[in-house]
Structure formats: C-alpha cells, structure tokens
Design an enzyme around this catalytic site. Structure first.
Site, mmCIF file in Angstrom:
data_model
loop_
_atom_site.group_PDB
_atom_site.id
_atom_site.type_symbol
_atom_site.label_atom_id
_atom_site.label_comp_id
_atom_site.label_asym_id
_atom_site.label_seq_id
_atom_site.Cartn_x
_atom_site.Cartn_y
_atom_site.Cartn_z
ATOM 1 C CE LYS A 113 8.883 28.866 5.007
ATOM 2 N NZ LYS A 113 8.119 29.809 4.475
ATOM 3 C CE LYS A 192 2.885 23.142 -5.028
ATOM 4 N NZ LYS A 192 3.978 24.223 -4.688
ATOM 5 C CE LYS A 195 11.686 28.445 -4.338
ATOM 6 N NZ LYS A 195 10.428 28.501 -4.315
HETATM 7 P P1 ADP Z 1 7.853 26.307 -4.997
HETATM 8 O O1 ADP Z 1 6.756 25.466 -4.829
HETATM 9 O O2 ADP Z 1 8.483 25.911 -6.285
HETATM 10 O O3 ADP Z 1 8.497 26.895 -3.993
HETATM 11 P P2 ADP Z 1 6.281 28.810 -4.887
HETATM 12 O O4 ADP Z 1 5.757 28.367 -3.476
HETATM 13 O O5 ADP Z 1 7.777 29.878 -4.773
HETATM 14 O O6 ADP Z 1 7.073 27.356 -5.556
HETATM 15 O O7 ADP Z 1 5.080 29.323 -5.797
HETATM 16 C C1 ADP Z 1 5.137 30.493 -6.492
HETATM 17 C C2 ADP Z 1 3.952 30.571 -7.193
HETATM 18 O O8 ADP Z 1 3.807 29.567 -8.050
HETATM 19 C C3 ADP Z 1 2.677 30.385 -6.047
HETATM 20 O O9 ADP Z 1 1.593 31.196 -6.869
HETATM 21 C C4 ADP Z 1 2.257 28.717 -6.263
HETATM 22 O O10 ADP Z 1 0.962 28.449 -6.101
HETATM 23 C C5 ADP Z 1 2.756 28.624 -7.971
HETATM 24 N N1 ADP Z 1 2.972 27.363 -8.047
HETATM 25 C C6 ADP Z 1 4.382 26.433 -7.584
HETATM 26 N N2 ADP Z 1 4.307 25.183 -7.930
HETATM 27 C C7 ADP Z 1 3.265 25.079 -8.764
HETATM 28 C C8 ADP Z 1 2.753 23.912 -9.232
HETATM 29 N N3 ADP Z 1 3.535 22.599 -9.193
HETATM 30 N N4 ADP Z 1 1.504 23.825 -9.703
HETATM 31 C C9 ADP Z 1 0.734 24.953 -9.714
HETATM 32 N N5 ADP Z 1 1.018 26.111 -9.277
HETATM 33 C C10 ADP Z 1 2.411 26.294 -8.625
#
Ligand code: ADP
Ligand code: TRP
Length: 323
Positions: A113, A192, A195
């Site tokens: 970050k 991947k 968001k």
């Molecule tokens: P983002 O990547 O959209 O910001 P987060 O980091 O908030 O999502 O992830 C919340 C949960 O969802 C975590 O446990 C993360 O491992 C899972 N997750 C998010 N994106 C994926 C993905 N593309 N494939 C598998 N698991 C995911």
C-alpha cells in the site's frame, strides 16, 4: 473432526463471483460439514481506508445480506459485525504491546500500500494486530483466508506464542487454512477477478446489464468452424465452477467438435448457467433486503453469541496481564 473456524471479510464493495467461489462457497461448505464457525464483517478494518461513513454503514449491511443469501446459516454459524464486539480492540491493544515494530514493518500488504502511494495511517500499520485479536479472541483453530493473508496469519501465530510464553497458556495458536483447490477465478480480461482491476462479474447481477459483461469476456480469436481450446478459455473456466460434470463434458465436446459452435454461444450458455446457479440466492437476497430488521436481528444474535466467547477469553487475558 469439528474445528472452531473463524474468518472475516472486509465490507469493501459489491461482491463478485471471484469472492463467491474463492471465499464464500468454501465458508458455506465448512459450515455445512459440522464445524463451529464464526464469520464476521470486518468493518473496523475497513476504516483503515477512511471510507465515507454512510458508505461504510451501507456496505457492511450489504455484505451481511449477501453472505446470508449465499448460504450462511445463522443457526449454525455465529455471524456478526466486528464492531458489535468491541472487546476485540482491548485484546488488540494487549497484542500491540507485545508486538515488535519489525513484525508489522515487514508485512507485505502494508508495504504494497505504501508502494502504491497510499498515505499510511496508524490503523493500516497496526491492521495485523487487530486481525490477530479477531482470531485469538475467539480461540480459533482454523482460519480460511486467501494467499494474500498468509503473512497476517503468521503474525497472529507469532503473537499468540509470545503472549502465551509471557503470560501463560491462554490463547489458542491457530492455523491458516489456504484452500489450494480453489483456483484464482479469472475476470473479464483473464487476469484475477478483482474489484481493483475493474474486471468483475457481480454475484447478484440480473438480465441485460450483466449479460453484456458475459459477452465481453476475453477469448482468443479462433475463427468459427475451427476447434476451440477449452483448457485455455476463460468462459470455459467460469462454466466449470457452476456446471455438472455432464454439462461440462457437453460444452467440451461443442468446443472441440461442433463447427457451428462459437464463443458467442459459449458466453450465452455461461450467462444462462449463472442466472440459474444463483437464482435461489438472488431470491433470498431480495427477501432479506426487504426485511432489514431481520438481518439486524441475526447480526445482534450473532454478536451476543460471539461476546460470550470473547468475554471468557478476556477475563483470562485481563487477569494474566495484571489488570
Ligand atoms: P478483491 O480482489 O476484489 O479486492 P478481496 O481481496 O476483498 O477481493 O477478497 C475477498 C475474498 O475473496 C478473499 O478471501 C479472496 O481470497 C477472495 N477472492 C477475491 N478475488 C478472488 C479471485 N479472483 N479468485 C479467488 N478468490 C478470490
Ligand atoms: N484481512 C482480511 C482480508 O482483507 C479480513 C480479516 C480481518 C480477517 N480480520 C480477519 C480474515 C480475521 C480472517 C480472520 O481479507
């Protein structure tokens, strides 16, 4: 054997199918296999990015609704809002006082970050100590998390061991549970789904707007009439998450053998599958949205069950540290 399982999710935006298959579905499976689950919405953690108060409030509620719709059963699982058990802040302080600065300074998520130019506040720096408190307050044994959180689990274990060495054997030293079978769910562009990459398909989309997204999934440029490769195709990878083995085999056959089958057909099929797969959850979500008091009652009940466990831990912890 039944384990005490705990995990938290930050209320940081509309949930997507990557979140569902990567985090929510495994959480529901653990719940349904007879474990003692504590799942919470990490709204204190979300404050490290200083969200607008109204947004924070609404997103916290929104994530609660989405998790319940996706299959969290509040009879089986203790489902609550982090901030409804503020005792966690007290434990976070005790842990902070035994936590060497270097342990936090080494954390990748904090360093990333900073590298992205975020102006760090103390909350962001201390984030892993609060996360450790979440886990240790409930004497959790297993903590399902994504790979990105592995280091925070190591910090948690380190702090639990330090605490126990110093003050007596009080805290359960947890293990991370990092599912290897759940692959990274690809987004619209094949990276991947996240968001932060703006390549998501929302969990509860409906009709034309979400269909448009399915139609925009990136594929290779195999011309119509040529065999398509299912094993490198994002559409196929997403279909695989929702289809039965027979349905998957049928799609594979179409990819390889049907000259009249193109990516447009595959995308339409995927869209229809998604619509069907989440139909029940979508209905449940509508019901919950129409009944916010019910959701609030579930969260309050969860908090009161969580607090019982938290109080027992804190009574021991306070006595041990000499307060
Ligand atoms: P983002 O990547 O959209 O910001 P987060 O980091 O908030 O999502 O992830 C919340 C949960 O969802 C975590 O446990 C993360 O491992 C899972 N997750 C998010 N994106 C994926 C993905 N593309 N494939 C598998 N698991 C995911
Ligand atoms: N840091 C986690 C994430 O961003 C969320 C979280 C907060 C958490 N407290 C936790 C996860 C305790 C597991 C256990 O995904």
């Amino acid at each position: 054997m039944s384990k005490r399982i705990l995990t938290g999710i930050q209320p940081s935006g509309t949930l997507h199918i990557g979140n569902y298959f990567g985090a929510m579905r495994p959480a529901v499976t653990l719940q349904d296999s007879g474990n003692e689950c504590f799942y919470f919405i990490a709204n204190y953690h979300a404050m490290t990015s200083m969200p607008d108060p109204k947004d924070l409030h609404e997103r916290t509620f929104g994530v609660a609704v989405d998790f319940l719709a996706a299959g969290i059963d509040p009879q089986k699982t203790v489902f609550f809002r982090q901030s409804d058990v503020p005792e966690v802040q007290e434990l976070a302080w005790f842990l902070s006082c035994i936590c060497p600065m270097g342990l936090l300074e080494r954390c990748h998520s904090y360093k990333d970050k900073l590298a992205h130019g975020l102006e760090a506040n103390h909350g962001l720096f201390a984030y892993p100590a609060l996360m450790a408190a979440d886990i240790l307050l409930y004497q959790s044994e297993l903590v399902p998390v994504g790979k990105d959180q592995k280091q925070h689990l190591e910090v948690t274990r380190d702090l639990a061991i330090r605490f126990n060495n110093h003050f007596g054997d009080i805290l359960t030293v947890p293990d991370a549970y990092i599912s290897t079978e759940v692959a990274v769910i690809p987004g619209l562009d094949g990276q991947k789904m996240s968001k932060s990459y703006n390549n998501t398909i929302e969990l509860f989309g409906e009709g034309k707007p979400v269909r448009k997204k399915f139609m925009s999934i990136k594929t290779d440029s195999t011309p119509m009439g040529e065999p398509m490769n299912p094993d490198t195709c994002n559409v196929f990878a997403l279909y695989k998450l929702m289809a039965t083995p027979e349905e998957l085999e049928a799609l594979r056959k179409n990819y390889l053998e049907n000259p009249e089958f193109g990516y447009g057909h595959a995308k339409q099929l995927l869209f229809e599958k998604y619509t069907e797969y989440f139909a029940e959850a979508r209905e449940k979500r509508k019901e919950l949205l129409a009944n916010p008091q019910k959701v609030e009652d579930i969260l309050q009940d969860g908090a009161s069950r969580a607090r019982k466990v938290a109080d027992a831990t804190m009574a021991k912890v306070r006595a041990a540290v000499g307060l």
